[in-house]
Design an enzyme around this catalytic site. Structure first.
Site, PDB file in Angstrom:
ATOM      1  CG  ASP A  61     -20.340  47.835 -18.899  1.00 27.18           C
ATOM      2  OD1 ASP A  61     -21.500  48.165 -18.717  1.00 27.18           O
ATOM      3  OD2 ASP A  61     -19.514  48.564 -18.573  1.00 27.18           O
ATOM      4  CG  ASN A  88     -32.853  41.233 -14.751  1.00 28.58           C
ATOM      5  OD1 ASN A  88     -33.757  41.651 -14.113  1.00 28.58           O
ATOM      6  ND2 ASN A  88     -31.624  40.855 -14.163  1.00 28.58           N
ATOM      7  CB  ALA A  89     -28.339  44.603 -17.302  1.00 33.32           C
ATOM      8  N   GLY A  90     -29.415  46.304 -14.670  1.00 34.65           N
ATOM      9  CA  GLY A  90     -29.882  47.458 -14.263  1.00 34.65           C
ATOM     10  C   GLY A  90     -29.298  47.776 -12.887  1.00 34.65           C
ATOM     11  CB  SER A 140     -38.718  49.639 -11.342  1.00 29.97           C
ATOM     12  OG  SER A 140     -38.979  50.050  -9.810  1.00 29.97           O
ATOM     13  CE1 TYR A 153     -33.658  51.261 -10.744  1.00 30.85           C
ATOM     14  CE2 TYR A 153     -35.887  51.857  -9.762  1.00 30.85           C
ATOM     15  CZ  TYR A 153     -34.882  50.833 -10.196  1.00 30.85           C
ATOM     16  OH  TYR A 153     -34.958  49.543 -10.322  1.00 30.85           O
ATOM     17  CB  ALA A 155     -35.182  59.655 -14.948  1.00 28.55           C
ATOM     18  CE  LYS A 157     -35.093  50.135 -13.720  1.00 28.61           C
ATOM     19  NZ  LYS A 157     -34.680  48.787 -14.591  1.00 28.61           N
TER      20      LYS A 157
END
Length: 267
Positions: A61, A88-90, A140, A153, A155, A157
């Site tokens: 996690d 890559n986790a998001g 993104s 989201y 914010a 990225k």
């Protein structure tokens, strides 16, 4: 042997990156697969092993710093070095700011999308410097252009973009490259599992997905960018155009961003 750590590797872009790396490099690559869902990670690991890759599954996690540190330690204990780290986790989110009553999930989203990448990168840094390796941050287009309904989201990225841009300059003398990828709408389930205004699961996508990029194409572009140590990977003509239009016609970009939302998600 190249040892590559991939977070968010149980599904979507991360899983496809792992599969493509395994097919490209076979026994020459060791893939360390991290995400919360151990069962799904094991499935991806089996697919990669079928192509000859060595694999290590580390349930992680990334919103918990200690687990990020443990991930890096497990990779080094098993393979002795780190060649690349793909952050890559998001998690996604869609909510109008005025409709959010409890901002706690904004903070949690920042821990997942930004801090997870920061913590993993910090722990891996000594080993990446030893190997003159590669760091990848999967951001993104919402990290280049503010999108209505995506204050949380965007914010996270935008923060990723700033952090890794500064880090790129810091690490250049050490020979460590930093590649930031900016996917647009990709055909995955990430938006369905994103936060809604109440902090629950959205359950659908708030974006028009008629022309969504395939996950296979997205993963290939990220891998190619990492291989040649590109600074940034902006994946679509619309994304590249939007970036420059933001400088000369920001009002037009706002209209385009609003038009990208599904009709029933506009207020």
């Amino acid at each position: 042997m190249n040892t590559i750590i991939i977070t968010g590797a149980s599904d979507g872009i991360g899983a496809e990156i792992a599969r493509q790396l395994a097919r490209r490099h076979g026994a020459r690559v060791a893939l360390v697969l991290a995400a919360r869902n151990a069962a799904m990670l094991e499935q991806v690991a089996a697919q990669c092993a079928a192509s000859g890759a060595q694999t290590l599954v580390v349930p992680t996690d990334v919103s918990v710093q200690a687990q990020c540190v443990a991930l890096i330690a497990a990779a080094v204990a098993r393979f002795g070095a780190i060649s690349a780290l793909i952050n890559n986790a998001g998690r996604s989110a869609h909510a109008l700011f005025e409709e959010v009553e409890d901002l706690a999930w904004y903070e949690e989203l920042m821990r997942i999308n930004l801090w997870g990448s920061v913590w993993c990168t910090h722990a891996a840094l000594p080993y990446l410097k030893q190997s003159r390796g590669r760091v990848v941050a999967v951001s993104s287009l919402a990290g280049l252009v503010g999108v209505p309904g995506r204050t949380a989201y965007s914010a996270t990225k935008f923060a990723m973009g700033g952090f890794f841009e500064a880090l790129r300059a810091e690490l250049k003398p050490a020979g460590v490259s930093v590649t930031t990828a900016y996917p647009g709408v990709v055909a995955t389930r990430i938006r369905h599992r994103g936060y809604n205004a109440a902090g629950g699961q959205l359950g659908h996508s708030s974006l028009k997905e008629d022309s969504a990029m395939s996950v296979e194409r997205c993963a290939a572009l990220i891998i190619d960018g990492m291989a040649v140590r590109r600074r940034e990977v902006v994946m679509s003509a619309k994304g590249k155009l939007g970036r420059w239009l933001k400088l000369i016609a920001p009002g037009l970009v706002e209209k385009i961003a609003l038009a990208a939302l599904r009709k029933d998600d506009k207020r």
